[in-house]
Design an enzyme around this catalytic site. Sequence first.
Site, short mmCIF file in Angstrom:
data_model
loop_
_atom_site.label_atom_id
_atom_site.label_comp_id
_atom_site.label_asym_id
_atom_site.label_seq_id
_atom_site.Cartn_x
_atom_site.Cartn_y
_atom_site.Cartn_z
N ALA A 71 0.82 -1.22 0.00
CA ALA A 71 0.00 0.00 0.00
C ALA A 71 0.85 1.26 0.00
O ALA A 71 2.05 1.21 0.28
CB ALA A 71 -0.90 -0.01 1.22
N GLN A 72 0.21 2.34 -0.33
CA GLN A 72 0.87 3.64 -0.36
C GLN A 72 -0.02 4.62 0.41
O GLN A 72 -1.24 4.53 0.33
CB GLN A 72 1.00 4.05 -1.83
CG GLN A 72 1.80 5.29 -2.05
CD GLN A 72 2.29 5.34 -3.50
OE1 GLN A 72 2.78 4.36 -4.03
NE2 GLN A 72 2.13 6.48 -4.13
N ASP A 103 2.09 -6.78 15.31
CA ASP A 103 3.01 -6.30 14.28
C ASP A 103 3.58 -4.93 14.69
O ASP A 103 3.57 -3.99 13.90
CB ASP A 103 2.27 -6.22 12.94
CG ASP A 103 3.21 -5.98 11.77
OD1 ASP A 103 4.41 -6.26 11.91
OD2 ASP A 103 2.75 -5.49 10.72
#
Lengths: 112, 463
Positions: B130-131, B292
């Site tokens: 993703a960006q 995470d």
Amino acid sequence: MNNFVELLAAWALFHESADEGWKAAVARGRAQTPGAMKDGPDAFVEGLAALVDEEKERLKQRLAEESTTPEKGTPSESAERLEQLGFEIAELRGQVESLQASIDGIADQLQR
Amino acid sequence: MASQTNCSVDIPAGRGRRILAQAAAGLLRTLWHCRFGLVDAQRRRKIVGQQARRFCEAMGPSFIKLGQLASVRPDVFAPETVFELERLQDRIAPVSTRVIREAITRQLGADPDRVFADFDDEPLAAASVAQVHRARLRQAYRPVRGAVLPAGTWVAVKVLRPGIDSIIAADLAIARRWAQRLSRFRRLARWGPIELVDEFADMLGRELDLRNEGRTADRFGHDFKDDPQVRVPRIIWRHSTSRILVSEFVEGWRLNELGAAERAGIDARRLAIHGADVFMRQVLVLGYFHADLHPANLFVTPEGQLCFLDFGIVGTTTAAQQEAIAQVLAGLVYGDAARALRYSRKLGLEIPETQVEPIRAKIEQLVHTHLLAPATADVRGFALGFLSTLTDFRVRIPAGYGLLIKALVTVEGVSHAIYPDLDLMEAAQPFATRLIAAQLMRPERLRERVAAARSAAMEALLA
């Protein structure tokens, strides 16, 4: 009768000594430096006593607050339930809004 | 160009060969660095990890993502490999803004300039799948929790790279084909390669639907609403779909940017301890945890708050596990290896009776070397040693247990990034004690113990 009074006196003395011992352990626990709890069983018990005493003070405060505002208990529970319900409804609203956004995108694709 | 299809997935021509060639080159490099197996097992596993990381970085987005997922699975891969994969660089060249704008238009049915009051063409971050771009809300929005976000609020727009799902699907189809071939060999079949690929495909599938991440973020924010030191960006669902996630933009310092000047403005020690506390609350009270955590997913705001981002990988714990974890934690914090091991077995660690004693002795040694050493405790060193010990003794590590140990190591890393001199073990002692005391004081536990206590008292009186 005398035996009975003596028994009660022994019982009172036992509690008084235990109470003094407890207070002294709490004081020693409070004076501990960080990490001192691992310096042996006595240090551990004293550290634990200080922690339990802290928790007891918090409990006392909470009970005192509840007793000064007697109606607070139930409404606060209701308020909490209402807040939870509000959150769940808002979550559903979010899902519907997201679906709406996806449908707008698909509709735009079909129109092109 | 597509040359093959596998379960209706288009696999680009030559992709399988390229992966195979890269894997073969990696294998040769591994053999060379391992001196064809002459180096010791631990060093060999470390080299394998380094080569696996290089392989993932060379093979692009889907392998980087696979590597990241593998880095939280010490139950499947050797601990040295897992810790090496953690260093995977998830920074790749950004996609052109035109492509991102088209993706937003396709998803939301309107150009970003119509959806947002402002849309910044310069990406804030570009990762494997993703960006992220910055934008401003055109209209006020009422999020799932908290106050209304006024028009003009800055938001972060996370957009999946166009075509990423087909790239990942193609790579997974290749991996599945190889897994099928490998599972014909009896020695390799016991690793369950097909099941492993399916499991990774599931995890990736969940990560590629950004709504999952958004829902977890909202839940996390709600569960920590009473904690002023925890911040979770709120989601703007009106502009979010499975491929776009729009959330509040929060300014702050990444943990690796936190210098002395920034630390001076906040109570860094308290925040570091609080960070560990927040993690324990997730694991031991709420029953789910951010699995995470790394410097890019955690900010410290100028107001001294911890801001949590990216809830793509989440671990869960049941009530019974929470109790056992608390006991393991207490065992480690107070150097009681036997207790830690006893409750680890309750968490699903299957240790044959004959191996209990040698493993306990090894753990005791590790606890004293890494956790109770006079200098600052080293949870990472302990975890690596502990997991290596289990690997050496061929003890199967349950998935949840491995994820938890990895997460604990991350918590240490996070706490040290905020306040380098923090001794996590020392900070955890009061927490662990309170936790055990609270567990013992539960009415059901007291009821369990009353009968035994009564018998003991009677015996003492009658003696």
